[in-house]
Structure formats: C-alpha cells, structure tokens
Enzyme design. Sequence first.
Site, PDB file in Angstrom:
ATOM      1  N   ASP A   1       0.461 -50.177 -47.405  1.00  0.00           N
ATOM      2  CA  ASP A   1       0.009 -49.136 -46.458  1.00  0.00           C
ATOM      3  C   ASP A   1      -0.638 -49.731 -45.323  1.00  0.00           C
ATOM      4  O   ASP A   1      -1.180 -50.906 -45.242  1.00  0.00           O
ATOM      5  CB  ASP A   1      -0.388 -48.042 -47.246  1.00  0.00           C
ATOM      6  CG  ASP A   1      -2.058 -48.274 -47.650  1.00  0.00           C
ATOM      7  OD1 ASP A   1      -2.377 -49.510 -47.266  1.00  0.00           O
ATOM      8  OD2 ASP A   1      -2.728 -47.421 -48.480  1.00  0.00           O
ATOM      9  N   ILE A   2      -0.822 -49.012 -44.390  1.00  0.00           N
ATOM     10  CA  ILE A   2      -1.363 -49.393 -42.956  1.00  0.00           C
ATOM     11  C   ILE A   2      -3.161 -49.323 -43.433  1.00  0.00           C
ATOM     12  O   ILE A   2      -3.503 -48.414 -43.642  1.00  0.00           O
ATOM     13  CB  ILE A   2      -1.140 -48.552 -41.921  1.00  0.00           C
ATOM     14  CG1 ILE A   2       0.354 -48.270 -41.773  1.00  0.00           C
ATOM     15  CG2 ILE A   2      -1.761 -48.831 -40.386  1.00  0.00           C
ATOM     16  CD1 ILE A   2       0.946 -47.265 -40.474  1.00  0.00           C
TER      17      ILE A   2
ATOM     18  N   GLU B   1       0.609 -42.848 -44.846  1.00  0.00           N
ATOM     19  CA  GLU B   1       0.961 -44.024 -44.018  1.00  0.00           C
ATOM     20  C   GLU B   1       1.394 -45.325 -45.146  1.00  0.00           C
ATOM     21  O   GLU B   1       1.154 -46.579 -44.790  1.00  0.00           O
ATOM     22  CB  GLU B   1      -0.380 -44.516 -43.570  1.00  0.00           C
ATOM     23  CG  GLU B   1      -1.728 -44.926 -44.578  1.00  0.00           C
ATOM     24  CD  GLU B   1      -2.274 -43.651 -44.892  1.00  0.00           C
ATOM     25  OE1 GLU B   1      -3.338 -43.785 -45.364  1.00  0.00           O
ATOM     26  OE2 GLU B   1      -1.865 -42.637 -44.924  1.00  0.00           O
TER      27      GLU B   1
END
Length: 320
Positions: free
Chosen positions: A195-196, A238
């Site tokens: 994930d970001i 995300e």
Amino acid sequence: MTEQSAGIADIHWLMDMLQTVDVGLVIVNVDYRIQLWNGFMENHSGLTPRQVREHYLFDLFPEIDEDWLRRKCDPVFLLKNRAFTIWEQRPYIFRFNNYRPITGNADYMYQNSTIFPITDSRGEVSHLCFMIYDVTDAAINKLALQQTNQQLRELSSTDYLTQIRNRGNWEEHLKLEFDRLQRYPQHHSSLIMCDIDHFKKVNDTFGHAAGDLVIQKVSDVIRKSLRTTDIAGRYGGEEFAILLLDTTADQAQYLAERVRRKIEQLDIMYNQQLIKVTMSFGLVERDVTIQNCLQWIETADKALYQSKQNGRNQVTLFKA
C-alpha cells in the site's frame, strides 16, 4: 395442353424458382465440377452460370479450404446423408462481400450451408447440392451480443479507478490458485500485499482528486511491471494485492523491489504541484503451513506491517 408441354412448363417454372430464390444453389458432380449455379450465386460472385459450368470448384474459388470441404462431403457421398456447416465453425464457404444494409460494417457474408446428395437411377450419388444461406444479420447480432456480454464481464471484474481487477475478482483468482497449489504442492506461487505510504496525508494536503490520481499512477506502474500470468488487484483504498503464479519468494522479492523503485521515482503532477509517494510491500511464498487463502493474505499482511514498522518504502519477506 399436352402432357409433354405441361411437363416442359413445370420444368421452366422450377428453373425460374431455382434462379430467383434468395438462397445459393450449387450442384457439382463427383469431380467437384460445377453443373448448376443459380441467380443468388451469380449476383454475389459476379460469375454467370456459363462462366462457371464444368469448372473445378476449387480452381474458381481458391479461398475454399479444399481438405475441409472434402471431409464434410465424404460422408454425403458414402452414407447418402446430409451435412451442414454453420458460421460459428467457419464463417463462410464462398467469400462473398456483404451488401446487407443492416450489417453493412461486416467485411463478408456469413453463411450456413446444407450439403445433400443427388442420386442417379441406380441409387448412387452422382452429384452434390450446396444450399448457401446468408445469415449475416443474425451472425453480426450474435457477435455484438457476445462482445457486449464480454464487456459487461470485464466491467464487473475491473476496478473503475485503476482498471485492474477489483477485490472480488482478484480473490476468486487467489482461491483458484490456492486450490491448484493444493493439488500440486511442488509448485511455487507468491503473494504480495502493498500500500501507498502516508496516503492520508496526500488526501489531506492536495484533496481527494489528487489522491485518485496517485492511485491511478501507482496502479499503472504495477500493471506495466507484471507478466501476463501475474494477477494484480485493488484490495482496498490505497492497498493492492499481486498474485505471482509459479514464482518463488526470491523472484517475487526482486519484482517487488523493482516496482518499489519505480514508484519512488514517480513525479506526479497535480494542479502544477509535484506529488512524491512511496510504497511498502509484504510478501510470502505459499507453503504447506498455510492452510487457506485467508491465512495466505494475513501472512503477507504481517510482512507488510513489518515494512511499515521498519520505516516504510521497503520490501519485507515474511519469515515464520
């Protein structure tokens, strides 16, 4: 009217019908030399009956697959049974241009056909008759419906923002792969959860439209970095999941590191502002200690959590 003249009139009536019927009629002898060629065939081929009579069918129409057509006709000669061809198996026998107004965008006429035997006085098959039906409208409608259904299937399985698989479709593939590995435990497949980093800060600083742009750019990097056999999906807001078929942990780690570097190097412009992001990865190769799909995901999530705890922007391989 005499009986003979009545018979001649009947023959003329029959010939007129054969010439004007909206079906192609072709009669060939046992050597595939054309004996009858009706008006439908003349109109679509541009060849008159006189031009084709006694000509070898496959010389006049080299686009016909001779081996295929002979295989279709052999049982008609031997067993005196009819044979059929349909456009789904082969679009046409004779490649005629399509002039129908409804399906004017079709390149050629789609055809069904019936092939039946004509016997002589001894009961032997002396000729074959081909009846050619123009089914272009029906074929194009069916193809359009199939295309629409395929597009609907793709839409139902694709995340609208990233154009990669949505969570439900991705999880279906994960289950299929897990079941395959249960049957073939000697195979290796790996799972990456990523994930970001600090994504909430992107939304808070630049707005949700910028956040959507970041997700799109990151998903583009992921999609372009994978092989055709790899399966990526948007798992959450995300968060992304990547299933790598027939891939060991070392190979998966190499790919994840490459994706990580590409994302780190991204320059994302939004309203003339530069946005830089990084991404954290957790990965695990499936082994016999992993009992189900959920445990496989949870194990990769643990590795992702370790990447977050250790400073983010890194790849962590799960170790029990």
